[in-house]
Motif scaffolding. Sequence first.
Motif, mmCIF file in Angstrom:
data_model
loop_
_atom_site.group_PDB
_atom_site.id
_atom_site.type_symbol
_atom_site.label_atom_id
_atom_site.label_comp_id
_atom_site.label_asym_id
_atom_site.label_seq_id
_atom_site.Cartn_x
_atom_site.Cartn_y
_atom_site.Cartn_z
ATOM 1 N N GLN A 3 102.147 -1.536 -26.857
ATOM 2 C CA GLN A 3 101.375 -0.835 -25.929
ATOM 3 C C GLN A 3 102.138 0.435 -25.461
ATOM 4 O O GLN A 3 101.757 1.650 -25.369
ATOM 5 C CB GLN A 3 101.167 -1.760 -24.618
ATOM 6 C CG GLN A 3 100.182 -2.420 -24.873
ATOM 7 C CD GLN A 3 99.545 -3.213 -23.648
ATOM 8 O OE1 GLN A 3 100.296 -3.178 -22.702
ATOM 9 N NE2 GLN A 3 98.419 -3.885 -23.662
ATOM 10 N N ARG A 6 102.132 3.035 -28.151
ATOM 11 C CA ARG A 6 100.868 3.680 -28.148
ATOM 12 C C ARG A 6 100.823 4.754 -27.160
ATOM 13 O O ARG A 6 100.244 6.136 -27.331
ATOM 14 C CB ARG A 6 99.683 2.723 -27.912
ATOM 15 C CG ARG A 6 99.365 2.065 -29.195
ATOM 16 C CD ARG A 6 98.016 1.109 -28.799
ATOM 17 N NE ARG A 6 97.603 0.527 -30.166
ATOM 18 C CZ ARG A 6 96.832 -0.541 -30.428
ATOM 19 N NH1 ARG A 6 96.366 -0.937 -29.181
ATOM 20 N NH2 ARG A 6 96.482 -1.198 -31.263
ATOM 21 N N ILE A 7 101.443 4.315 -25.876
ATOM 22 C CA ILE A 7 101.346 5.436 -24.778
ATOM 23 C C ILE A 7 102.378 6.749 -25.378
ATOM 24 O O ILE A 7 102.149 7.875 -24.882
ATOM 25 C CB ILE A 7 101.979 4.616 -23.394
ATOM 26 C CG1 ILE A 7 100.936 3.692 -23.015
ATOM 27 C CG2 ILE A 7 102.055 5.532 -22.404
ATOM 28 C CD1 ILE A 7 101.574 2.735 -21.964
ATOM 29 N N LEU A 9 102.776 7.488 -28.121
ATOM 30 C CA LEU A 9 102.158 8.260 -29.145
ATOM 31 C C LEU A 9 101.040 9.249 -28.705
ATOM 32 O O LEU A 9 100.975 10.417 -29.029
ATOM 33 C CB LEU A 9 101.612 7.322 -30.289
ATOM 34 C CG LEU A 9 100.757 7.920 -31.449
ATOM 35 C CD1 LEU A 9 102.014 8.697 -32.230
ATOM 36 C CD2 LEU A 9 100.262 6.864 -32.275
ATOM 37 N N LEU A 10 100.300 8.730 -27.673
ATOM 38 C CA LEU A 10 99.322 9.391 -26.812
ATOM 39 C C LEU A 10 100.019 10.742 -26.240
ATOM 40 O O LEU A 10 99.147 11.708 -26.497
ATOM 41 C CB LEU A 10 98.786 8.471 -25.803
ATOM 42 C CG LEU A 10 97.555 8.620 -25.104
ATOM 43 C CD1 LEU A 10 96.880 7.615 -24.591
ATOM 44 C CD2 LEU A 10 97.718 9.509 -23.823
ATOM 45 N N PHE A 11 100.876 10.509 -25.426
ATOM 46 C CA PHE A 11 101.582 11.898 -25.149
ATOM 47 C C PHE A 11 102.117 12.811 -25.925
ATOM 48 O O PHE A 11 101.980 14.130 -25.799
ATOM 49 C CB PHE A 11 102.704 11.489 -24.057
ATOM 50 C CG PHE A 11 102.282 11.049 -22.731
ATOM 51 C CD1 PHE A 11 101.464 11.893 -21.871
ATOM 52 C CD2 PHE A 11 102.731 9.701 -22.326
ATOM 53 C CE1 PHE A 11 100.870 11.402 -20.681
ATOM 54 C CE2 PHE A 11 101.992 9.346 -20.829
ATOM 55 C CZ PHE A 11 101.392 10.028 -20.189
ATOM 56 N N ILE A 13 100.795 13.014 -29.152
ATOM 57 C CA ILE A 13 99.446 13.694 -29.496
ATOM 58 C C ILE A 13 99.282 14.648 -28.631
ATOM 59 O O ILE A 13 98.565 15.823 -28.882
ATOM 60 C CB ILE A 13 98.419 12.705 -29.810
ATOM 61 C CG1 ILE A 13 98.862 11.657 -30.961
ATOM 62 C CG2 ILE A 13 96.801 13.418 -30.343
ATOM 63 C CD1 ILE A 13 97.891 10.609 -30.967
ATOM 64 N N ALA A 14 99.091 14.369 -27.221
ATOM 65 C CA ALA A 14 98.622 15.388 -26.101
ATOM 66 C C ALA A 14 99.484 16.775 -26.313
ATOM 67 O O ALA A 14 98.993 17.755 -26.100
ATOM 68 C CB ALA A 14 98.724 14.616 -24.858
ATOM 69 N N LEU A 15 100.750 16.517 -26.310
ATOM 70 C CA LEU A 15 101.610 17.843 -26.557
ATOM 71 C C LEU A 15 101.223 18.680 -27.680
ATOM 72 O O LEU A 15 101.216 19.828 -27.522
ATOM 73 C CB LEU A 15 103.092 17.303 -26.556
ATOM 74 C CG LEU A 15 104.120 18.359 -26.682
ATOM 75 C CD1 LEU A 15 104.015 19.240 -25.242
ATOM 76 C CD2 LEU A 15 105.586 17.859 -26.709
ATOM 77 N N LEU B 54 101.015 20.324 -21.438
ATOM 78 C CA LEU B 54 101.190 18.731 -21.670
ATOM 79 C C LEU B 54 100.008 18.266 -20.779
ATOM 80 O O LEU B 54 99.182 17.399 -21.331
ATOM 81 C CB LEU B 54 102.388 18.330 -21.234
ATOM 82 C CG LEU B 54 102.397 16.847 -21.485
ATOM 83 C CD1 LEU B 54 102.195 16.413 -22.758
ATOM 84 C CD2 LEU B 54 104.067 16.152 -21.155
ATOM 85 N N ALA B 57 96.255 18.875 -21.624
ATOM 86 C CA ALA B 57 95.924 18.163 -23.091
ATOM 87 C C ALA B 57 95.842 16.508 -22.790
ATOM 88 O O ALA B 57 95.167 15.905 -23.512
ATOM 89 C CB ALA B 57 97.004 18.473 -23.949
ATOM 90 N N SER B 58 96.851 16.008 -22.173
ATOM 91 C CA SER B 58 96.858 14.807 -21.852
ATOM 92 C C SER B 58 95.654 14.197 -21.187
ATOM 93 O O SER B 58 95.007 13.138 -21.532
ATOM 94 C CB SER B 58 98.155 14.175 -21.041
ATOM 95 O OG SER B 58 99.264 14.825 -21.488
ATOM 96 N N ILE B 61 92.737 14.299 -23.833
ATOM 97 C CA ILE B 61 92.759 13.077 -24.836
ATOM 98 C C ILE B 61 92.582 11.632 -23.952
ATOM 99 O O ILE B 61 91.723 10.830 -24.464
ATOM 100 C CB ILE B 61 94.230 12.939 -25.425
ATOM 101 C CG1 ILE B 61 94.321 14.042 -26.331
ATOM 102 C CG2 ILE B 61 94.462 11.613 -26.220
ATOM 103 C CD1 ILE B 61 95.476 14.197 -27.133
ATOM 104 N N TRP B 71 92.003 2.186 -27.278
ATOM 105 C CA TRP B 71 93.092 2.033 -26.350
ATOM 106 C C TRP B 71 92.810 2.197 -24.935
ATOM 107 O O TRP B 71 93.796 2.876 -24.326
ATOM 108 C CB TRP B 71 94.091 3.413 -26.922
ATOM 109 C CG TRP B 71 94.820 3.133 -28.269
ATOM 110 C CD1 TRP B 71 94.399 2.273 -29.260
ATOM 111 C CD2 TRP B 71 95.610 3.859 -28.939
ATOM 112 N NE1 TRP B 71 94.969 2.557 -30.356
ATOM 113 C CE2 TRP B 71 95.978 3.736 -30.268
ATOM 114 C CE3 TRP B 71 96.277 4.981 -28.223
ATOM 115 C CZ2 TRP B 71 96.600 4.146 -31.268
ATOM 116 C CZ3 TRP B 71 97.454 5.616 -29.342
ATOM 117 C CH2 TRP B 71 97.534 5.316 -30.534
ATOM 118 N N GLU B 74 96.061 1.064 -22.744
ATOM 119 C CA GLU B 74 97.032 2.133 -22.638
ATOM 120 C C GLU B 74 96.724 3.315 -22.084
ATOM 121 O O GLU B 74 97.389 3.997 -21.368
ATOM 122 C CB GLU B 74 97.458 2.373 -24.383
ATOM 123 C CG GLU B 74 97.898 1.449 -25.230
ATOM 124 C CD GLU B 74 97.161 0.357 -25.722
ATOM 125 O OE1 GLU B 74 96.034 0.344 -25.213
ATOM 126 O OE2 GLU B 74 97.397 -0.528 -26.170
#
Lengths: 159, 149
Positions: A3, A6-7, A9-11, A13-15, B54, B57-58, B61, B71, B74
């Motif tokens: 988890q 994944r979190i 990775l999420l940030f 991807i967001a960046l 940041l 975009a966060s 997503i 997810w 998460e």
Amino acid sequence: MRQLLRIFLLFIIALISGLVINELHPRGISWRLLFIPLFSQSSSEKHEYTVTSVDSAFVLWQRKEIFLVDIRSESDYLFDHIPGAVHISLKELKAGRLLKIAQPSEREKLLIYDGEGNMGNLNLAARILSNQDFPEIYLLFGGYMAWIQRGYPIEGGDM
Amino acid sequence: MKKKEIFVLILRLFFGCLFLYSSYFKLTEPLDFAETIENYQVFGSWLSHWGAILIPASELILGILLLTGIWIRESFTASLLIFIAFDIMIVQAAIRGLDISCGCFNPSENGPIDALKILENGLLTVMNVAAVVLTRPAPEGNMQQLESG
């Protein structure tokens, strides 16, 4: 653990998405501004800026040696302005808009002017651009009003 | 559908839409949002610009993930981190008496930071905590019971 990954990775991807969106955005934040600590010089090496008279400014303008930046309101700029000047608000300057507009060769010498030579606004604009490593900055004493009073050429004004 | 699942679904839809709405305004006006962050006087100009890239975009997503159901836990955990950061920013601004607008969901919103704004963000954080708790995976013993049952 998965988890957390994944979190993370999420940030990431967001960046990356944020940087791509910003690049595609016409009013996006300049790349150079995002990496300014890598580019900027130490405070002791900061560039100076000079207050210049309207006559000296005219000579520089005639020689096409200077890039003109108009920081008045957009409506004032659309009405008339010094030929060749681009309009940029203080907010846009702060966001590094000029770094996107001006070609590297045009960044060497800048003249900033406002309506009546308000030194508060001009100094602020000069500080912003100095922090963005524009090497030679001139502030027009007396502003656009002084330019008109001397009868120097303007663009527009036929509205 | 169990009550818990319905509640999680409502929270997903609510936060998903909220994040999409919020990201839209921030993404369309990045400079305004960077200025909003800078007004909190915690980060300098440089970090505010990165925040303006940041954070929206966060949110975008997170909004997509929550609405599509990918997810989920998460996403709720990440959104909780964002809300906690927002709460800290707002409370410190209120304590320092900064006369600035929140800009929480829209950089051009002019609402001041007052008790109501703190309460609003606090409530969203509590809802987010509830979402994280409700989406906690079942312990293995329960899973075995469910499988055998």
